[in-house]
Design a protein around this motif. Structure first.
Motif, PDB file in Angstrom:
ATOM      1  N   HIS A  51      49.448  28.044  38.077  1.00  0.00           N
ATOM      2  CA  HIS A  51      48.358  28.187  39.047  1.00  0.00           C
ATOM      3  C   HIS A  51      47.131  28.882  38.459  1.00  0.00           C
ATOM      4  O   HIS A  51      46.010  28.442  38.687  1.00  0.00           O
ATOM      5  N   VAL A  52      47.333  29.971  37.723  1.00  0.00           N
ATOM      6  CA  VAL A  52      46.198  30.808  37.364  1.00  0.00           C
ATOM      7  C   VAL A  52      45.401  30.318  36.160  1.00  0.00           C
ATOM      8  O   VAL A  52      44.298  30.809  35.919  1.00  0.00           O
ATOM      9  N   ILE A  53      45.941  29.338  35.393  1.00  0.00           N
ATOM     10  CA  ILE A  53      45.177  28.868  34.237  1.00  0.00           C
ATOM     11  C   ILE A  53      45.450  27.423  33.832  1.00  0.00           C
ATOM     12  O   ILE A  53      44.539  26.719  33.400  1.00  0.00           O
ATOM     13  N   LYS A  54      46.674  26.971  33.953  1.00  0.00           N
ATOM     14  CA  LYS A  54      47.013  25.650  33.401  1.00  0.00           C
ATOM     15  C   LYS A  54      46.161  24.508  33.966  1.00  0.00           C
ATOM     16  O   LYS A  54      45.710  23.637  33.195  1.00  0.00           O
ATOM     17  N   PRO A  55      45.888  24.442  35.272  1.00  0.00           N
ATOM     18  CA  PRO A  55      45.055  23.335  35.769  1.00  0.00           C
ATOM     19  C   PRO A  55      43.680  23.290  35.107  1.00  0.00           C
ATOM     20  O   PRO A  55      43.158  22.211  34.804  1.00  0.00           O
ATOM     21  N   ALA A  56      43.084  24.453  34.868  1.00  0.00           N
ATOM     22  CA  ALA A  56      41.749  24.504  34.265  1.00  0.00           C
ATOM     23  C   ALA A  56      41.787  24.050  32.810  1.00  0.00           C
ATOM     24  O   ALA A  56      40.902  23.313  32.357  1.00  0.00           O
ATOM     25  N   ILE A  57      42.803  24.475  32.068  1.00  0.00           N
ATOM     26  CA  ILE A  57      42.907  24.088  30.661  1.00  0.00           C
ATOM     27  C   ILE A  57      43.237  22.608  30.536  1.00  0.00           C
ATOM     28  O   ILE A  57      42.721  21.901  29.656  1.00  0.00           O
ATOM     29  N   ASP A  58      44.086  22.105  31.421  1.00  0.00           N
ATOM     30  CA  ASP A  58      44.394  20.664  31.417  1.00  0.00           C
ATOM     31  C   ASP A  58      43.135  19.847  31.653  1.00  0.00           C
ATOM     32  O   ASP A  58      42.912  18.816  30.997  1.00  0.00           O
ATOM     33  N   MET A 270      36.504  27.648  33.160  1.00  0.00           N
ATOM     34  CA  MET A 270      36.805  29.008  33.620  1.00  0.00           C
ATOM     35  C   MET A 270      36.388  29.199  35.075  1.00  0.00           C
ATOM     36  O   MET A 270      37.110  29.825  35.865  1.00  0.00           O
ATOM     37  N   ASP A 271      35.233  28.662  35.444  1.00  0.00           N
ATOM     38  CA  ASP A 271      34.799  28.743  36.846  1.00  0.00           C
ATOM     39  C   ASP A 271      35.791  28.028  37.756  1.00  0.00           C
ATOM     40  O   ASP A 271      36.063  28.480  38.874  1.00  0.00           O
ATOM     41  N   SER A 272      36.324  26.909  37.285  1.00  0.00           N
ATOM     42  CA  SER A 272      37.333  26.178  38.047  1.00  0.00           C
ATOM     43  C   SER A 272      38.571  27.038  38.263  1.00  0.00           C
ATOM     44  O   SER A 272      39.142  27.069  39.361  1.00  0.00           O
ATOM     45  N   SER A 273      38.978  27.744  37.221  1.00  0.00           N
ATOM     46  CA  SER A 273      40.125  28.642  37.319  1.00  0.00           C
ATOM     47  C   SER A 273      39.867  29.765  38.317  1.00  0.00           C
ATOM     48  O   SER A 273      40.723  30.084  39.152  1.00  0.00           O
ATOM     49  N   HIS A 274      38.680  30.357  38.244  1.00  0.00           N
ATOM     50  CA  HIS A 274      38.328  31.433  39.173  1.00  0.00           C
ATOM     51  C   HIS A 274      38.349  30.947  40.625  1.00  0.00           C
ATOM     52  O   HIS A 274      38.864  31.634  41.515  1.00  0.00           O
ATOM     53  N   TYR A 275      37.792  29.768  40.849  1.00  0.00           N
ATOM     54  CA  TYR A 275      37.727  29.243  42.218  1.00  0.00           C
ATOM     55  C   TYR A 275      39.122  28.938  42.766  1.00  0.00           C
ATOM     56  O   TYR A 275      39.446  29.269  43.915  1.00  0.00           O
ATOM     57  N   TYR A 276      39.965  28.340  41.940  1.00  0.00           N
ATOM     58  CA  TYR A 276      41.338  28.019  42.359  1.00  0.00           C
ATOM     59  C   TYR A 276      42.053  29.283  42.820  1.00  0.00           C
ATOM     60  O   TYR A 276      42.701  29.307  43.874  1.00  0.00           O
ATOM     61  N   ARG A 277      41.922  30.360  42.040  1.00  0.00           N
ATOM     62  CA  ARG A 277      42.632  31.588  42.380  1.00  0.00           C
ATOM     63  C   ARG A 277      42.104  32.210  43.670  1.00  0.00           C
ATOM     64  O   ARG A 277      42.860  32.815  44.428  1.00  0.00           O
ATOM     65  N   GLN A 278      40.805  32.069  43.919  1.00  0.00           N
ATOM     66  CA  GLN A 278      40.232  32.666  45.130  1.00  0.00           C
ATOM     67  C   GLN A 278      40.956  32.165  46.377  1.00  0.00           C
ATOM     68  O   GLN A 278      41.380  32.958  47.222  1.00  0.00           O
ATOM     69  N   TRP A 279      41.087  30.842  46.487  1.00  0.00           N
ATOM     70  CA  TRP A 279      41.705  30.337  47.717  1.00  0.00           C
ATOM     71  C   TRP A 279      43.231  30.360  47.653  1.00  0.00           C
ATOM     72  O   TRP A 279      43.896  30.535  48.680  1.00  0.00           O
ATOM     73  N   TRP A 280      43.810  30.201  46.472  1.00  0.00           N
ATOM     74  CA  TRP A 280      45.276  30.178  46.348  1.00  0.00           C
ATOM     75  C   TRP A 280      45.872  31.528  46.725  1.00  0.00           C
ATOM     76  O   TRP A 280      46.826  31.611  47.502  1.00  0.00           O
ATOM     77  N   TYR A 281      45.281  32.584  46.189  1.00  0.00           N
ATOM     78  CA  TYR A 281      45.781  33.917  46.523  1.00  0.00           C
ATOM     79  C   TYR A 281      45.425  34.313  47.955  1.00  0.00           C
ATOM     80  O   TYR A 281      46.259  34.830  48.691  1.00  0.00           O
ATOM     81  N   TRP A 282      44.183  34.083  48.346  1.00  0.00           N
ATOM     82  CA  TRP A 282      43.740  34.524  49.668  1.00  0.00           C
ATOM     83  C   TRP A 282      44.595  33.897  50.764  1.00  0.00           C
ATOM     84  O   TRP A 282      45.057  34.581  51.688  1.00  0.00           O
ATOM     85  N   GLY A 283      44.832  32.605  50.670  1.00  0.00           N
ATOM     86  CA  GLY A 283      45.668  31.936  51.661  1.00  0.00           C
ATOM     87  C   GLY A 283      47.129  32.308  51.530  1.00  0.00           C
ATOM     88  O   GLY A 283      47.832  32.507  52.536  1.00  0.00           O
ATOM     89  N   GLY A 284      47.594  32.414  50.313  1.00  0.00           N
ATOM     90  CA  GLY A 284      49.000  32.724  50.085  1.00  0.00           C
ATOM     91  C   GLY A 284      49.404  34.098  50.561  1.00  0.00           C
ATOM     92  O   GLY A 284      50.483  34.286  51.134  1.00  0.00           O
ATOM     93  N   GLU A 285      48.527  35.089  50.341  1.00  0.00           N
ATOM     94  CA  GLU A 285      48.856  36.453  50.758  1.00  0.00           C
ATOM     95  C   GLU A 285      49.080  36.519  52.270  1.00  0.00           C
ATOM     96  O   GLU A 285      50.024  37.151  52.741  1.00  0.00           O
ATOM     97  N   ALA A 286      48.218  35.870  53.024  1.00  0.00           N
ATOM     98  CA  ALA A 286      48.346  35.896  54.487  1.00  0.00           C
ATOM     99  C   ALA A 286      49.541  35.065  54.946  1.00  0.00           C
ATOM    100  O   ALA A 286      50.334  35.503  55.790  1.00  0.00           O
TER     101      ALA A 286
END
Length: 350
Positions: A51-58, A270-286
């Motif tokens: 989640h935190v990096i592989k999609p962006a590097i791929d 890198m921006d793609s990675s940052h954006y993915y984490r913003q919503w993945w964590y924010w939604g997941g935590e709740a």
């Protein structure tokens, strides 16, 4: 033109057949393209890196094609996380995704990586601090001194305790052997927490065997993703920081060799990675607090937790006294949080 004809005439003397024809009428030969290859290691294990990096590097590799390819390695695969900085500085590896604290950065800003106590309340605080309040410039200056390029900072999840036994008061924290980040451990030790350092892949087994009582390394999303929710029973809703601050880094020489187009493509990845984490964590935590079934939620009362927040202010001042650069960063944190408090809802509550 006269000089050019003279050169061709002299160069062609004694050549016949195909060789002579080649000089008389030069053919265009395609040059073999050399693919730039980088090795990057992340702090994250395979399940989390998914989640935190592989999609962006791929995505980067897909678009870069034959121009450049980044081979991604997970936590401790090439070198232990604590040796990431040195390996990158030496060029053993080309790039790193980590926080400054965990990779043992020798810079003045290392202490602020990972979870600096109460520096942020929400994940959006981190990119604003870097992009609008001047942290980018400070990080760039500090890493340039040691031959490393600070590429881009972003936010991850908040820092919570996941433990085998419940924590409902500060008293319950005493004696707990907890896997956490260096600076977070330094701060929490004043409340009786015993910080423990282990390789990331050993944490689950350490929790099972009793070597660890818990982790203060992530939010609830990571606890479920990496398997720690399977070996802990309780999740403390109080957190010591709103978001983990991490970055992408690269060996300076290797980065400087990249053509501008690939540097820009790397920025987009890198921006793609940052954006993915913003919503993945924010939604997941709740979602996992509401619907998760593996850990019971516990809370330390606000009036008691305020003593931890007050201790963080003293901790900030202690860090600021260590050097002018650290004071500059702490002053930015103070100004930012004061601004957010004045801005009111939804930036700050109370």
């Amino acid at each position: 033109m006269k000089n050019r004809r003279s050169f061709l005439t002299k160069a062609g003397v004694g050549l016949t057949g195909a060789a002579g024809l080649a000089l008389g009428a030069p053919a265009i030969h395609a040059q073999k393209k050399t693919t730039i290859k980088w090795r990057m290691q992340t702090y994250a294990g395979p399940a989390l890196a998914k989640h935190v990096i592989k999609p962006a590097i791929d995505s980067f590799n897909k678009v870069a094609g034959g121009d450049m390819q980044i081979e991604l390695f997970f936590a401790d695969q090439l070198v232990p996380t604590g040796e990431l900085f040195r390996a990158m500085q030496k060029g053993t590896i080309d790039a790193v995704q980590s926080d400054d604290d965990s990779m043992a950065s020798p810079t003045e800003v290392a202490v602020f990586g990972g979870y600096f106590p109460f520096a942020s309340r929400y994940s959006l605080d981190i990119p604003v601090l870097f992009n609008q309040y001047g942290l980018n410039e400070i990080w760039d200056t500090e890493y340039s001194k040691v031959g490393v390029k600070h590429l881009s900072a972003g936010a991850w999840d908040p820092c919570h305790f996941a433990t085998k036994d419940p924590i409902r008061s500060l008293e319950d924290m005493k004696g707990k052997r907890v896997f956490t980040f260096p600076t977070a451990g330094r701060f929490l030790s004043q409340f009786g927490v015993v910080p423990v350092t282990l390789p990331w892949e050993d944490i689950e087994v350490a929790l099972q065997t009793g070597e660890l009582d818990g982790v203060a390394w992530s939010g609830i999303t990571e606890d479920y993703t990496v398997g720690w929710a399977d070996v802990t029973n309780y999740f403390l809703t109080n957190n010591i920081s709103g978001a983990w601050a991490g970055s992408f880094f690269a060996n300076m020489d290797q980065y400087n060799k990249l053509p501008g187009r690939l540097k820009e493509l790397l920025n987009l990845a890198m921006d793609s990675s940052h954006y993915y984490r913003q919503w993945w964590y924010w939604g997941g935590e709740a979602s996992l607090r509401v619907s998760g079934t593996k850990m019971a939620l516990t809370t330390i009362p606000d009036e008691e937790w305020e003593t931890v927040e007050a201790a963080a202010v003293k901790f900030w001042d202690k860090i600021a006294s260590e050097s002018p650069t650290k004071k500059k960063v702490v002053d930015i944190f103070k100004q930012y949080n004061a601004d957010m408090q004045k801005a009111g809802r939804p930036y700050r509550y109370g």
